[in-house]
Motif scaffolding. Structure first.
Motif, short mmCIF file in Angstrom:
data_model
loop_
_atom_site.label_atom_id
_atom_site.label_comp_id
_atom_site.label_asym_id
_atom_site.label_seq_id
_atom_site.Cartn_x
_atom_site.Cartn_y
_atom_site.Cartn_z
N ALA A 103 92.48 60.35 67.22
CA ALA A 103 92.41 61.27 65.77
C ALA A 103 90.91 60.44 64.72
N SER A 104 90.19 60.26 65.55
CA SER A 104 88.62 59.85 64.48
C SER A 104 88.08 60.97 64.88
N LEU A 238 89.07 67.09 63.61
CA LEU A 238 89.95 68.08 61.73
C LEU A 238 91.80 68.00 63.03
N THR A 239 92.58 67.40 62.22
CA THR A 239 93.76 68.04 63.54
C THR A 239 94.79 68.82 62.49
N GLY A 240 96.05 68.73 62.79
CA GLY A 240 96.89 69.11 62.63
C GLY A 240 96.63 69.81 61.39
N ALA A 551 95.26 57.40 58.88
CA ALA A 551 94.89 56.68 58.59
C ALA A 551 93.85 57.16 59.12
N ALA A 552 94.03 56.94 60.84
CA ALA A 552 92.56 57.38 61.33
C ALA A 552 91.41 58.82 61.21
N GLU A 553 92.16 59.77 60.97
CA GLU A 553 91.56 60.85 60.19
C GLU A 553 90.95 61.41 58.74
N MET A 559 91.31 50.15 60.80
CA MET A 559 91.78 49.87 60.46
C MET A 559 93.75 50.20 60.77
N ALA A 560 93.54 51.53 61.24
CA ALA A 560 94.99 51.33 62.18
C ALA A 560 95.09 50.65 62.87
N VAL A 561 93.90 50.49 63.59
CA VAL A 561 93.67 49.81 64.68
C VAL A 561 94.57 47.54 64.69
#
Length: 651
Positions: A103-104, A238-240, A551-553, A559-561
């Motif tokens: 998602a990055s 950019l997903t979702g 968060a990654a997006e 922070m997510a990791v």
């Protein structure tokens, strides 16, 4: 089909439905009610962000694992709680890390050395302490089958829980710890890993807001570009929902989207031109009689969101009215102590006039969810992370954190805010006295809100879950309400009542989950620990995966990791250590707890150690970066672990 067979099928369906509803209820209660209530409590008691994040907010985010452990230990007396936590550890470390990379924005995740080192160290320490606590394995006298049981002493349990207290102290004094270990003077160390400076709007230097928890490396906020068929450059990652908002047909092509400029001399209604004629009537530009009576863009259809008529990277500009509009993410007041949450950053459509800033939520009937911002005199901008902080003129009131979808929008917004500050510099009148409420009570959306524009599947699930949602809505107070001063209206008493009702819901949901999964394990003739490390672990960890992906997006992949490892540390040291301490002290007269059969638990914990070593090797060899091939490796390892856990039963 016989009556017995029919009953058997009904039991299977019923158990699966109960398990699914328990997963959903725990996730919804945690995200929609528990975390905001804990946020208000932490704010009321002035608990520092690092301490609140490692205690109250960690307990809120990991509450499904914590309560499943408590219920399995005190009520059902099974190994499902331990299995759930061990399985969640592996899920968080492998699947969440992989999801954050996928998602990055650029496909490469830059990790903060200091933060990740801290989290990995304490996670490794927690695994070592857990292995030591589980080392005493011998047959139990009260087991008729003579199976080996794990004996856990009171001292071992206290060591686990005590280690978390050390972790909290380190988090609360992390900068001092870093200075001690690196022999760095205080004046030289402004923030960990990045140099921080505070300045007025005229300077666009890097100013990461460490105090607000925005400590991700700047590289995670930039997008890699790819070329579309039409030759237009667009950002990847950019997903979702964001991909649906991404720019498709620009009026004036640019790297990140379209810049739409409108020149008009009339003060009446102005039609905003968009690239597709069939959408031209979806919205109109309101009238501007003067700078203080700005009317927001009016959307003709109540069931339309701003994102239905604007692209994520669009900039709408009207030079005659000195007005511009665009999308920005705004940090939520009620999730600002949580390291990340799916509702931590909310997309809003901003309109900046000559001397006023307003925004509406990206939801239906958006005009009812309007924020009018105070007449500020100073802002801070972090160019590398595309984040803007609006400094409230009253130091007792909250500041606003905004994040731009692209560098083009960031620069345009900063320039416009600079113009607003310049025009209102000499105006000391009380503009804020008669402004409308800063945030609507339903700004975060109600559990009962119909999913306008959702897919058929979303609508079906909304209808099926509506009775459960209604019960949550009317039994758990919602603290997410702001007054005209931008402060929460919820009293400490209301927040405590909300947290108490959340605990009731979480206990009931955890019991339903544990009981239904144990019954399924009996039907499948597999140990409770196995269904814990597979089905239960995935179900309780799925909300964390969704939050980490969101968060990654937005650029907070580091922070997510880090939070994945922090959650793992909490799960081992608190979700296991604390219930064991309480049970051995009050339920077992300080005698070792030996209710756990050795059903592959030790092997799973050893696998945790191996997976952690693989992660450490990867980040050290790659310079604290995670690439997509790392993500594919982690997914493969998780699938292999599931195959191993299931294979232990059937092979």
């Amino acid at each position: 089909m016989s009556e017995e067979e029919g009953a058997s099928v009904a039991v299977w369906i019923g158990l699966v439905v109960v398990a699914g509803l328990s997963f959903y209820s725990q996730a919804a209660v945690t995200e929609e009610r528990f975390v905001p209530a804990l946020n208000v409590i932490a704010t009321d008691f002035n608990i520092p962000d690092d301490v609140a994040g490692a205690t109250l907010m960690a307990a809120g985010a990991s509450s499904p694992e914590l309560f499943s452990s408590i219920v399995a230990l005190f009520v059902t007396h099974s190994a499902l709680g331990l299995g759930t936590i061990v399985g969640s550890e592996i899920f968080n470390q492998l699947v969440i890390c992989a999801g954050a990379v996928f998602a990055s924005k650029s496909g490469v995740l830059q990790l903060d050395r200091a933060i990740v080192t801290r989290e990995v160290f304490f996670y490794g320490l927690s695994i070592a302490l857990l292995l030591f606590a589980l080392h005493d394995i011998e047959p139990s006298d009260d087991d008729e089958l003579g199976d080996d049981h794990i004996f856990i002493s009171f001292v071992d349990a206290c060591v686990l829980f005590g280690a978390y207290i050390v972790y909290v102290l380190v988090c609360a004094n992390f900068e001092a710890v870093v200075r001690l270990l690196t022999c760095t003077k205080k004046s030289e160390l402004i923030s960990v890993g990045q140099q921080t400076k505070s300045t007025n709007i005229g300077h666009l230097d890097n100013m990461p807001f460490v105090s607000a928890g925005l400590s991700d490396p700047a590289a995670n906020f930039s997008s890699a570009l790819y070329m579309t068929k039409g030759g237009e450059a667009r950002p990847v990652g950019l997903t979702g929902e964001n991909e649906e908002l991404a720019h498709e047909n620009s009026v004036q092509s640019s790297t990140y989207g379209s810049f739409r400029q409108h020149n008009s001399s009339c003060s009446g209604s102005i039609k905003t031109q968009i690239s597709q004629m069939e959408r031209a009537m979806h919205y109109t530009l309101g009238k501007f009689s003067d700078g203080n009576s700005l009317r927001m863009f009016h959307f003709n259809m109540d069931d339309e969101k701003p994102s239905d008529v604007h692209e994520l990277h669009d900039i709408e500009s009207n030079t005659f009215q000195e007005c511009m509009s665009c999308f920005l993410w705004q940090r939520s007041y009620f999730y600002n102590k949580s390291k990340f949450a799916t509702k931590g950053w909310n997309l809003r459509w901003f309109t900046l006039s000559a001397n006023t800033v307003r925004s509406v939520a990206d939801r239906t009937e958006s005009s009812k969810h309007c924020i009018t911002y105070p007449h500020f005199k100073e802002i801070e901008a972090d160019e590398s992370r595309l984040i803007i902080r609006i400094i409230h003129p009253d130091p007792k009131k909250r500041n606003y954190y905004l994040m731009a979808p692209s560098k083009e929008i960031f620069e345009a917004v900063v320039k416009k805010l600079e113009d607003i500050i310049a025009k209102t510099a000499g105006d000391d009148s009380e503009h804020d006295a008669d402004i409308e409420p800063e945030e609507d009570p339903e700004s975060h959306g109600s559990l009962l809100e119909f999913p306008h524009g959702g897919s058929n599947l979303e609508i079906v699930f909304f209808i099926l879950l509506f009775p459960l949602k209604a019960l949550m809505h009317f039994t758990i107070p919602d603290v997410r309400v702001l007054d005209t001063q931008g402060l929460p209206t919820a009293t400490l008493g209301k927040a405590l009542m909300s947290a108490l009702m959340c605990l009731v819901w979480l206990i009931i949901g955890s019991y339903a989950m544990v009981a239904s999964l144990e019954a399924l394990a009996d039907l499948l003739n597999i140990p409770d620990a196995v269904i814990g490390v597979t089905v239960s672990a995935a179900g309780t960890s799925l909300p964390n995966y969704v939050a980490s992906k969101v968060a990654a997006e937005k650029g907070f992949g580091n922070m997510a990791v880090s939070n994945a490892f922090g959650s793992n540390t909490f799960n081992i040291l608190v979700a296991l250590g604390l219930p064991w301490v309480l049970y051995i002290a009050f339920g077992n007269n300080y005698q070792p707890y030996h209710g756990l059969r050795n059903d592959g638990i030790m092997e799973s914990v050893l696998i945790l150690s191996v997976v952690l070593l693989i992660f450490i090797t990867n980040v050290l060899m790659s310079g604290f970066k995670l690439y997509k091939w790392h993500a594919y490796l982690y997914i493969f390892l998780y699938v292999a672990y599931l195959a191993f856990a299931i294979g232990q039963v059937y092979l």
